[in-house]
Design an enzyme around this catalytic site. Sequence first.
Site, PDB file in Angstrom:
ATOM      1  N   LYS A   9      52.152  79.551  28.099  1.00 27.04           N
ATOM      2  CA  LYS A   9      51.840  78.831  26.703  1.00 27.04           C
ATOM      3  C   LYS A   9      51.449  79.769  25.365  1.00 27.04           C
ATOM      4  O   LYS A   9      50.643  80.621  25.931  1.00 27.04           O
ATOM      5  CB  LYS A   9      51.068  78.058  27.040  1.00 27.04           C
ATOM      6  CG  LYS A   9      50.180  77.028  26.361  1.00 27.04           C
ATOM      7  CD  LYS A   9      49.588  76.207  26.874  1.00 27.04           C
ATOM      8  CE  LYS A   9      48.676  74.984  25.331  1.00 27.04           C
ATOM      9  NZ  LYS A   9      49.790  74.442  24.161  1.00 27.04           N
ATOM     10  N   THR A 188      47.411  82.707  19.251  1.00 31.04           N
ATOM     11  CA  THR A 188      47.994  83.227  19.803  1.00 31.04           C
ATOM     12  C   THR A 188      47.593  85.191  20.316  1.00 31.04           C
ATOM     13  O   THR A 188      46.410  85.514  19.880  1.00 31.04           O
ATOM     14  CB  THR A 188      49.232  83.539  18.831  1.00 31.04           C
ATOM     15  OG1 THR A 188      48.496  84.509  17.194  1.00 31.04           O
ATOM     16  CG2 THR A 188      49.404  82.469  17.782  1.00 31.04           C
ATOM     17  N   SER A 189      48.501  85.841  21.090  1.00 32.63           N
ATOM     18  CA  SER A 189      48.685  87.068  21.490  1.00 32.63           C
ATOM     19  C   SER A 189      47.273  86.732  23.141  1.00 32.63           C
ATOM     20  O   SER A 189      46.849  87.747  22.593  1.00 32.63           O
ATOM     21  CB  SER A 189      48.701  87.362  20.263  1.00 32.63           C
ATOM     22  OG  SER A 189      49.934  87.282  19.506  1.00 32.63           O
ATOM     23  N   ARG A 190      47.127  85.618  23.117  1.00 33.55           N
ATOM     24  CA  ARG A 190      46.384  85.570  23.682  1.00 33.55           C
ATOM     25  C   ARG A 190      44.600  86.673  23.390  1.00 33.55           C
ATOM     26  O   ARG A 190      43.510  86.758  24.194  1.00 33.55           O
ATOM     27  CB  ARG A 190      46.140  86.323  25.253  1.00 33.55           C
ATOM     28  CG  ARG A 190      47.609  85.734  26.282  1.00 33.55           C
ATOM     29  CD  ARG A 190      46.672  84.597  26.358  1.00 33.55           C
ATOM     30  NE  ARG A 190      47.225  83.641  27.641  1.00 33.55           N
ATOM     31  CZ  ARG A 190      48.803  82.893  27.012  1.00 33.55           C
ATOM     32  NH1 ARG A 190      49.798  82.822  25.720  1.00 33.55           N
ATOM     33  NH2 ARG A 190      49.687  82.423  27.799  1.00 33.55           N
ATOM     34  N   LEU A 191      44.831  86.140  21.952  1.00 38.89           N
ATOM     35  CA  LEU A 191      43.775  87.300  21.078  1.00 38.89           C
ATOM     36  C   LEU A 191      42.618  85.600  21.330  1.00 38.89           C
ATOM     37  O   LEU A 191      42.372  85.452  19.831  1.00 38.89           O
ATOM     38  CB  LEU A 191      43.760  87.638  20.329  1.00 38.89           C
ATOM     39  CG  LEU A 191      45.118  89.179  20.532  1.00 38.89           C
ATOM     40  CD1 LEU A 191      45.222  89.444  19.253  1.00 38.89           C
ATOM     41  CD2 LEU A 191      43.663  89.994  21.168  1.00 38.89           C
TER      42      LEU A 191
END
Length: 212
Positions: A9, A188-191
């Site tokens: 996701k 976004t980007s798991r950040l």
Amino acid sequence: MSKLSDLRKSYEQGELVEEQVAGQPLQQFKTWLDEALAAGVPEPNAMTLATVGPEGRPSTRIVLIKDIDERGLVWYTNYESRKGRELAAHPFAALQFHWVEMERVVRIEGRVEQVEAAQSDAYFRSRPLDSRLGAWASPQSQVISSRAVLVANAAKAAAQHGLNPERPPHWGGYRLLPERGEVWQGRTSRLHDRLSYKLQADGSWLRERLAP
């Protein structure tokens, strides 16, 4: 069927900027709760409640908060349930709200106390009749032989207490007094954005950014 490891996701709905976030966790929680209500999030007051038993083992369950006051968050339950017994032994808990649709999580930890009897009485009177009778009918967390036990207990409670049942002595409210908190916004980007709160000795709140 897709493998769980393949599920992905992308979180893109919001951000957490220090200058736009409240200085203490209850204020920020109220803001986000209002936004969840306005967005039509299903059961936005549903939370995971974590307690610890006498053996040091944690347990969780979903409960609904029913009030927020200047001291903390309030929910109601059976004092003789597993969570009630665990809170009697260790009066500390952790709460977590997960608003999936908004890609947000709130975590709050602290000491737990029973609310005043008058407050529990007032809330109990506001509940639907079936819910009030159910508080008498259910020996929460105890083993029962079948659902028929609950049905029979409910009929007995209705016959005994009628249309205006009093609050059972084993049922009432708890309030969590926040000592730690965290707000999480998916990015976004798991950040992801994570801001933590920690209550200081002077009553102020230390707010810090955490790595995701």
